[in-house]
Design a protein around this motif. Structure first.
Motif, PDB file in Angstrom:
ATOM      1  N   ALA A  22       5.724   7.561  28.155  1.00 14.62           N
ATOM      2  CA  ALA A  22       4.651   6.566  28.264  1.00 14.62           C
ATOM      3  C   ALA A  22       5.044   5.278  27.541  1.00 14.62           C
ATOM      4  O   ALA A  22       4.815   4.170  28.045  1.00 14.62           O
ATOM      5  N   GLU A  43       1.371   4.393  38.122  1.00 13.63           N
ATOM      6  CA  GLU A  43       2.306   5.247  37.400  1.00 13.63           C
ATOM      7  C   GLU A  43       1.936   5.336  35.917  1.00 13.63           C
ATOM      8  O   GLU A  43       1.985   6.404  35.311  1.00 13.63           O
ATOM      9  N   GLN A  45      -1.052   4.979  34.651  1.00 13.43           N
ATOM     10  CA  GLN A  45      -2.263   5.782  34.557  1.00 13.43           C
ATOM     11  C   GLN A  45      -1.929   7.271  34.619  1.00 13.43           C
ATOM     12  O   GLN A  45      -2.486   8.076  33.861  1.00 13.43           O
ATOM     13  N   ILE A  46      -1.012   7.647  35.491  1.00 17.40           N
ATOM     14  CA  ILE A  46      -0.612   9.050  35.594  1.00 17.40           C
ATOM     15  C   ILE A  46       0.037   9.516  34.297  1.00 17.40           C
ATOM     16  O   ILE A  46      -0.261  10.608  33.803  1.00 17.40           O
ATOM     17  N   ILE A  48      -0.384   8.324  31.243  1.00 15.93           N
ATOM     18  CA  ILE A  48      -1.392   8.416  30.182  1.00 15.93           C
ATOM     19  C   ILE A  48      -2.307   9.615  30.409  1.00 15.93           C
ATOM     20  O   ILE A  48      -2.662  10.322  29.454  1.00 15.93           O
ATOM     21  N   ASN A  49      -2.669   9.884  31.660  1.00 20.70           N
ATOM     22  CA  ASN A  49      -3.498  11.068  31.954  1.00 20.70           C
ATOM     23  C   ASN A  49      -2.765  12.352  31.575  1.00 20.70           C
ATOM     24  O   ASN A  49      -3.363  13.273  31.008  1.00 20.70           O
ATOM     25  N   GLN A  50      -1.471  12.415  31.891  1.00 21.50           N
ATOM     26  CA  GLN A  50      -0.685  13.598  31.534  1.00 21.50           C
ATOM     27  C   GLN A  50      -0.621  13.757  30.022  1.00 21.50           C
ATOM     28  O   GLN A  50      -0.788  14.865  29.512  1.00 21.50           O
ATOM     29  N   THR A  52      -2.774  12.690  27.828  1.00 21.50           N
ATOM     30  CA  THR A  52      -4.108  13.099  27.383  1.00 21.50           C
ATOM     31  C   THR A  52      -4.335  14.588  27.618  1.00 21.50           C
ATOM     32  O   THR A  52      -4.852  15.298  26.753  1.00 21.50           O
ATOM     33  N   GLN A  53      -3.932  15.078  28.785  1.00 24.44           N
ATOM     34  CA  GLN A  53      -4.091  16.497  29.093  1.00 24.44           C
ATOM     35  C   GLN A  53      -3.259  17.368  28.153  1.00 24.44           C
ATOM     36  O   GLN A  53      -3.716  18.422  27.711  1.00 24.44           O
ATOM     37  N   GLU A  56      -5.058  17.441  24.791  1.00 21.31           N
ATOM     38  CA  GLU A  56      -6.231  18.319  24.865  1.00 21.31           C
ATOM     39  C   GLU A  56      -5.810  19.787  24.893  1.00 21.31           C
ATOM     40  O   GLU A  56      -6.434  20.638  24.252  1.00 21.31           O
TER      41      GLU A  56
END
Length: 78
Positions: A22, A43, A45-46, A48-50, A52-53, A56
């Motif tokens: 990232a 890209e 956003q993907i 950062i989402n990964q 974040t997941q 979590e």
């Protein structure tokens, strides 16, 4: 019954790799300045989402292991 160990080092390594990816994308986008396209934003956003997941997931794993240890400790005290 087999024993399985939880390797936090592997989890940390995976998160560090995602963070590095990232950060590399952020640095790449900073170099482009005004030439950032929709594909670049998607890209990012993907990534950062990964990340974040993964964060979590690691939080959930630690919480579950803490809960299991607490339950075992309570059962020992009874």
């Amino acid at each position: 019954m087999t024993k399985q160990a939880l390797h936090f080092d592997q989890l940390i390594s995976i998160i560090e790799e995602a963070t590095t990816g990232a950060q590399a994308k952020i640095n790449e986008l900073q170099g482009k300045e005004d030439n950032i396209g929709i594909a670049d934003m998607f890209e990012m956003q993907i990534l950062i989402n990964q990340l974040t997941q993964l964060a979590e997931m690691s939080t959930s794993v630690v919480a579950a292991s803490n809960s299991a240890i607490r339950t075992m400790a309570q059962n020992v005290n009874r």
